[in-house]
Structures are given as C-alpha cells and as structure tokens.
Design a protein around this motif. Structure first.
Motif, mmCIF file in Angstrom:
data_model
loop_
_atom_site.group_PDB
_atom_site.id
_atom_site.type_symbol
_atom_site.label_atom_id
_atom_site.label_comp_id
_atom_site.label_asym_id
_atom_site.label_seq_id
_atom_site.Cartn_x
_atom_site.Cartn_y
_atom_site.Cartn_z
ATOM 1 N N LEU A 42 -5.896 2.635 5.881
ATOM 2 C CA LEU A 42 -4.922 3.407 6.666
ATOM 3 C C LEU A 42 -4.828 4.845 6.159
ATOM 4 N N GLU A 43 -4.752 4.994 4.846
ATOM 5 C CA GLU A 43 -4.637 6.319 4.240
ATOM 6 C C GLU A 43 -5.866 7.175 4.551
ATOM 7 N N ALA A 44 -7.042 6.576 4.431
ATOM 8 C CA ALA A 44 -8.278 7.324 4.705
ATOM 9 C C ALA A 44 -8.329 7.777 6.163
ATOM 10 N N ALA A 45 -7.961 6.884 7.082
ATOM 11 C CA ALA A 45 -7.980 7.231 8.511
ATOM 12 C C ALA A 45 -6.960 8.327 8.817
ATOM 13 N N ARG A 46 -5.790 8.234 8.194
ATOM 14 C CA ARG A 46 -4.758 9.262 8.420
ATOM 15 C C ARG A 46 -5.218 10.619 7.888
ATOM 16 N N ASN A 47 -5.804 10.624 6.703
ATOM 17 C CA ASN A 47 -6.274 11.887 6.120
ATOM 18 C C ASN A 47 -7.409 12.505 6.928
ATOM 19 N N ASN A 48 -8.117 11.662 7.659
ATOM 20 C CA ASN A 48 -9.243 12.146 8.458
ATOM 21 C C ASN A 48 -8.852 12.395 9.924
ATOM 22 N N ASN A 49 -7.550 12.262 10.216
ATOM 23 C CA ASN A 49 -7.057 12.429 11.593
ATOM 24 C C ASN A 49 -7.836 11.571 12.586
ATOM 25 N N ASP A 50 -8.110 10.342 12.184
ATOM 26 C CA ASP A 50 -8.926 9.414 12.964
ATOM 27 C C ASP A 50 -8.007 8.398 13.648
ATOM 28 N N ARG A 51 -7.609 8.701 14.866
ATOM 29 C CA ARG A 51 -6.644 7.870 15.583
ATOM 30 C C ARG A 51 -7.177 6.451 15.815
ATOM 31 N N TYR A 52 -8.437 6.352 16.195
ATOM 32 C CA TYR A 52 -9.008 5.041 16.480
ATOM 33 C C TYR A 52 -8.972 4.133 15.251
ATOM 34 N N ASN A 53 -9.457 4.620 14.118
ATOM 35 C CA ASN A 53 -9.470 3.780 12.921
ATOM 36 C C ASN A 53 -8.091 3.618 12.302
ATOM 37 N N LEU A 54 -7.195 4.530 12.598
ATOM 38 C CA LEU A 54 -5.798 4.333 12.211
ATOM 39 C C LEU A 54 -5.249 3.096 12.925
ATOM 40 N N GLY A 55 -5.588 2.985 14.207
ATOM 41 C CA GLY A 55 -5.186 1.797 14.958
ATOM 42 C C GLY A 55 -5.795 0.527 14.398
ATOM 43 N N ARG A 56 -7.061 0.604 14.008
ATOM 44 C CA ARG A 56 -7.733 -0.564 13.424
ATOM 45 C C ARG A 56 -7.111 -0.945 12.076
ATOM 46 N N ALA A 57 -6.696 0.045 11.307
ATOM 47 C CA ALA A 57 -6.068 -0.234 10.012
ATOM 48 C C ALA A 57 -4.726 -0.939 10.204
ATOM 49 N N TYR A 58 -3.928 -0.472 11.162
ATOM 50 C CA TYR A 58 -2.661 -1.147 11.458
ATOM 51 C C TYR A 58 -2.907 -2.574 11.940
ATOM 52 N N LYS A 59 -3.968 -2.749 12.712
ATOM 53 C CA LYS A 59 -4.316 -4.095 13.170
ATOM 54 C C LYS A 59 -4.625 -5.002 11.982
ATOM 55 N N ALA A 60 -5.408 -4.498 11.022
ATOM 56 C CA ALA A 60 -5.749 -5.292 9.834
ATOM 57 C C ALA A 60 -4.496 -5.653 9.036
ATOM 58 N N LEU A 61 -3.586 -4.702 8.874
ATOM 59 C CA LEU A 61 -2.328 -4.968 8.168
ATOM 60 C C LEU A 61 -1.503 -6.006 8.920
ATOM 61 N N ALA A 62 -1.520 -5.923 10.258
ATOM 62 C CA ALA A 62 -0.781 -6.892 11.068
ATOM 63 C C ALA A 62 -1.345 -8.297 10.899
ATOM 64 N N ILE A 63 -2.670 -8.403 10.919
ATOM 65 C CA ILE A 63 -3.309 -9.715 10.755
ATOM 66 C C ILE A 63 -2.965 -10.301 9.388
ATOM 67 N N ASN A 64 -2.934 -9.451 8.367
ATOM 68 C CA ASN A 64 -2.587 -9.921 7.021
ATOM 69 C C ASN A 64 -1.156 -10.453 6.989
ATOM 70 N N SER A 65 -0.246 -9.766 7.659
ATOM 71 C CA SER A 65 1.145 -10.235 7.733
ATOM 72 C C SER A 65 1.237 -11.524 8.548
ATOM 73 N N TYR A 66 0.509 -11.579 9.647
ATOM 74 C CA TYR A 66 0.533 -12.763 10.513
ATOM 75 C C TYR A 66 0.027 -13.993 9.763
ATOM 76 N N THR A 67 -1.019 -13.813 8.968
ATOM 77 C CA THR A 67 -1.581 -14.926 8.203
ATOM 78 C C THR A 67 -0.555 -15.504 7.237
ATOM 79 N N GLN A 68 0.365 -14.645 6.771
ATOM 80 C CA GLN A 68 1.417 -15.084 5.848
ATOM 81 C C GLN A 68 2.672 -15.562 6.581
ATOM 82 N N SER A 69 2.590 -15.655 7.909
ATOM 83 C CA SER A 69 3.716 -16.062 8.763
ATOM 84 C C SER A 69 4.855 -15.045 8.771
ATOM 85 N N ASN A 70 4.542 -13.791 8.425
ATOM 86 C CA ASN A 70 5.521 -12.707 8.518
ATOM 87 C C ASN A 70 5.425 -12.101 9.918
#
Length: 262
Positions: free
Chosen positions: A148-176
């Motif tokens: 997420l940090e790398a995508a934000r520093n690079n102003n990369d909207r698409y990969n910023l979205g992918r990073a949030y998706k990965a964080l969401a999946i990690n939370s979902y896997t933990q039932s959060n």
C-alpha cells in the motif's frame, strides 16, 4: 538485438504452454548455451522453466535454481529478482508457503529502490498471501501495508486498489468482516475508473459480507453491480458465480421462485 526480440517472443509463447514443444526446448537450450548476453541467457532459462512448469514441475525447478546461480555469478540484480520470484511462485503453487515466503522475501530485499517499483509490489503481494495462507496474519498485513505504501508513494491508483483488496482479504480470512468490508469498499472505489475483473470480484466479496450480516438489500446491490461488470466483460465464470450468489441470497430471504431462476 533481433535475436533478443525473437527470444522474447519465444519466451512469451512458452509461458502459456501446457505441453513441451521439443523445438522450443531445443531453441531455448541453444540460446542459453551459445549466447554471450546475460539477458538472453536468463530469458532462455525462464522460458525453459515455464515450458515445463505446468506438466513437469520437477524438471522446471532446476532451471529456476540455475537462474539464481547464474544471476548471482554475474551480479545481475533483475535476474536475481526474477529467479527468486519464480522459485517463490513454484513453492506457492505446491502449497509450500514457508519456502515461498523465503524466496519472496529475498526478492523484496532486492527491490527497495524506486527503480524496481513494479518488482517490489509483485513480491510484496505474493509474500503477503503466502503468509496469510500460513495463518501468519501479522506478517501478511505487514507485506500488504508495504504494498500500500509503495503504491501510494508512486501515485499508482490501480495498485493502491489492489493493496486495499489484499488487506481486506487478510481481514476476511480472520473473520474480521467489518474491517474487511471497509477495505473492500475503498478498493473498489479506487478500481472503479475502468472495468476490471478485480472490481467484479471485490463487489461480490462485499455482497457476501453483507449477506453474512443479513443485510440482504445491500448484498443484492453489490451482487448486481458485480454481475453487470461480468456481463460487460463477457466473463462466463464470473457470471455463473454471481448467479449462484444471487440464488443463495434469494433462498435466504425465502424467495424460492427467484432462487430457481438462478
């Protein structure tokens, strides 16, 4: 230069192969044995890896190891990164996630400079999911946060979205589910500029969370949005998946007539 372009084309076709082509194997082996260019040698080894990867992984693996040895001996950073990631992918596909994280972590160390941004986010994403599949959620979250940090520093909207998706999946896997839902919503808002397979998947995931929370109207809203994208993309697999979700939703609310239509 012409030879290098021809080799690039050959490697591209090899990566999509499902059975070995003896002519390709011979051609790539010849390039590796005779070329004086390290880039050509590495591309040849990479092509040989993918030529065997899907059907004879035991033969593919030594080519990736050879890539490591060759790139280290020739101080070829991009080659080392490629080799480490191929070994990571190999172990990941074999469900050997501890070994996968070992190789992805080595690749991450090589890609700290901005010059290797694309390589860095690739390794961080795969390393994070490798940790997640070992239930090492804090380490997974750390990788995804760096993504997420790398995508934000690079102003990369698409990969910023992918990073949030990965964080969401990690939370979902933990039932959060609440945290997962928030991150999925941010992710889809960042990916909404273009029609993406990932947007459809994320919208379906949001719908599944709302369904689990018994917020059926909201669940249906997100399922329908996902279905619209899959229809626009002509993705039959995605369409069938959403139809099943809508059928299950209709069953949950007692609308059995609608459920039968899906």
């Amino acid at each position: 230069m012409r030879c290098l372009l021809a080799l690039l084309s050959l490697v591209f076709f090899c990566s999509g192969s499902v059975a070995q082509d003896p002519i390709k194997v011979d051609s790539l082996s010849y390039v590796y044995q005779t070329s004086s260019l390290r880039e050509s040698k590495m591309l040849a080894l990479k092509g040989l890896f993918w030529e065997y990867y899907f059907t004879q992984p035991d033969i593919a693996y030594p080519y990736a190891k050879e890539m490591v040895e060759f790139s280290l001996a020739n101080d070829y950073i991009l080659g080392q990164w490629t080799a480490f990631n191929l070994l990571g992918i190999f172990n990941y596909s074999q469900s050997e996630f501890d070994s996968a994280t070992f190789w992805f972590s080595k690749a991450i160390v090589l890609s700290e400079s901005k010059e290797y941004y694309d390589q860095r986010i690739y390794s961080l994403n795969y390393a994070g999911h490798s940790y997640r599949l070992q239930n090492k959620f804090l380490k997974a979250d750390s990788c995804f946060s760096l993504f997420l940090e790398a995508a934000r520093n690079n102003n990369d909207r698409y990969n910023l979205g992918r990073a949030y998706k990965a964080l969401a999946i990690n939370s979902y896997t933990q039932s959060n589910y609440t945290i997962a839902q928030e991150k999925f919503i941010v992710s889809v808002s960042l990916l909404s500029d273009t029609i993406q397979y990932e947007s459809a998947e994320i919208l379906q995931n949001i719908g599944i969370i709302y369904k689990g929370l018994k917020k059926y109207d909201l669940a249906k809203k997100y399922f329908v949005r996902s279905l619209d994208i899959n229809n626009a993309l002509g993705d039959e697999y995605g369409i069938h998946a959403i139809e099943r979700s809508l059928g299950s939703l209709a069953t949950d609310v007692g609308d059995y007539k609608t459920a039968e239509l899906h």
